[in-house]
Design a protein around this motif. Structure first.
Motif, PDB file in Angstrom:
ATOM      1  N   ASP A   8     -29.830 -97.352 -43.081  1.00 43.99           N
ATOM      2  CA  ASP A   8     -29.779 -98.418 -42.085  1.00 43.99           C
ATOM      3  C   ASP A   8     -28.337 -98.720 -41.679  1.00 43.99           C
ATOM      4  N   ALA A   9     -27.441 -98.782 -42.660  1.00 43.44           N
ATOM      5  CA  ALA A   9     -26.024 -99.055 -42.384  1.00 43.44           C
ATOM      6  C   ALA A   9     -25.404 -97.939 -41.551  1.00 43.44           C
ATOM      7  N   VAL A  10     -25.712 -96.692 -41.897  1.00 47.02           N
ATOM      8  CA  VAL A  10     -25.189 -95.548 -41.133  1.00 47.02           C
ATOM      9  C   VAL A  10     -25.744 -95.584 -39.717  1.00 47.02           C
ATOM     10  N   ILE A  14     -23.357 -95.718 -36.202  1.00 48.21           N
ATOM     11  CA  ILE A  14     -23.223 -94.548 -35.330  1.00 48.21           C
ATOM     12  C   ILE A  14     -22.774 -94.906 -33.913  1.00 48.21           C
ATOM     13  N   PRO A  15     -23.326 -95.923 -33.261  1.00 50.95           N
ATOM     14  CA  PRO A  15     -22.831 -96.249 -31.915  1.00 50.95           C
ATOM     15  C   PRO A  15     -21.335 -96.601 -31.892  1.00 50.95           C
ATOM     16  N   ASN A  20     -15.862 -95.079 -30.517  1.00 46.23           N
ATOM     17  CA  ASN A  20     -14.456 -94.958 -30.925  1.00 46.23           C
ATOM     18  C   ASN A  20     -13.986 -93.516 -30.849  1.00 46.23           C
ATOM     19  N   LEU A  21     -14.820 -92.598 -31.294  1.00 45.47           N
ATOM     20  CA  LEU A  21     -14.442 -91.191 -31.273  1.00 45.47           C
ATOM     21  C   LEU A  21     -14.240 -90.713 -29.841  1.00 45.47           C
ATOM     22  N   GLY A  22     -15.108 -91.139 -28.952  1.00 48.86           N
ATOM     23  CA  GLY A  22     -14.955 -90.783 -27.538  1.00 48.86           C
ATOM     24  C   GLY A  22     -13.647 -91.289 -26.952  1.00 48.86           C
ATOM     25  N   LYS A  23     -13.282 -92.508 -27.285  1.00 53.11           N
ATOM     26  CA  LYS A  23     -12.016 -93.077 -26.799  1.00 53.11           C
ATOM     27  C   LYS A  23     -10.816 -92.319 -27.365  1.00 53.11           C
ATOM     28  N   PRO A  54     -29.358 -83.452 -33.715  1.00 53.90           N
ATOM     29  CA  PRO A  54     -28.643 -83.091 -34.938  1.00 53.90           C
ATOM     30  C   PRO A  54     -27.178 -83.480 -34.950  1.00 53.90           C
ATOM     31  N   LEU A  55     -26.588 -83.778 -33.801  1.00 54.64           N
ATOM     32  CA  LEU A  55     -25.178 -84.118 -33.740  1.00 54.64           C
ATOM     33  C   LEU A  55     -25.001 -85.623 -33.617  1.00 54.64           C
ATOM     34  N   LEU A  56     -23.970 -86.147 -34.267  1.00 60.63           N
ATOM     35  CA  LEU A  56     -23.629 -87.553 -34.088  1.00 60.63           C
ATOM     36  C   LEU A  56     -22.920 -87.766 -32.758  1.00 60.63           C
ATOM     37  N   PHE A  57     -22.190 -86.761 -32.318  1.00 58.71           N
ATOM     38  CA  PHE A  57     -21.383 -86.906 -31.117  1.00 58.71           C
ATOM     39  C   PHE A  57     -21.200 -85.547 -30.474  1.00 58.71           C
ATOM     40  N   LYS A  58     -21.323 -85.469 -29.176  1.00 61.85           N
ATOM     41  CA  LYS A  58     -21.063 -84.221 -28.461  1.00 61.85           C
ATOM     42  C   LYS A  58     -20.253 -84.553 -27.219  1.00 61.85           C
ATOM     43  N   ARG A  59     -19.121 -83.915 -27.095  1.00 64.57           N
ATOM     44  CA  ARG A  59     -18.266 -84.146 -25.930  1.00 64.57           C
ATOM     45  C   ARG A  59     -18.076 -82.832 -25.218  1.00 64.57           C
ATOM     46  N   THR A  60     -18.314 -82.842 -23.930  1.00 65.90           N
ATOM     47  CA  THR A  60     -18.145 -81.616 -23.147  1.00 65.90           C
ATOM     48  C   THR A  60     -16.970 -81.731 -22.220  1.00 65.90           C
TER      49      THR A  60
END
Length: 60
Positions: A8-10, A14-15, A20-23, A54-60
């Motif tokens: 639940d915490a994870v 995730i959002p 943050n990762l995108g920024k 399956p991915l937490l984050f995908k940036r193209t």
């Protein structure tokens, strides 16, 4: 912490992680568009839930 509470915490984090990762990645690319970015050891330790990507984050 019980597995259910950890999941639940994870799930709730995730959002924030993806935002943050995108920024961060956007800032790096803006400063150096030729930069090679390698993300190491970014995975979901609980596995993929049915119907979840399956991915937490995908940036193209």
């Amino acid at each position: 912490m019980a597995i259910a509470a950890a999941k639940d915490a994870v799930g709730k984090a995730i959002p924030t992680l993806t935002g943050n990762l995108g920024k961060i990645l956007g800032s790096i690319k803006q400063l150096n568009s030729d930069a090679t970015i390698i993300l190491y050891n970014l995975y979901n330790p609980f596995g993929v839930e049915k119907g979840q990507p399956p991915l937490l984050f995908k940036r193209t």
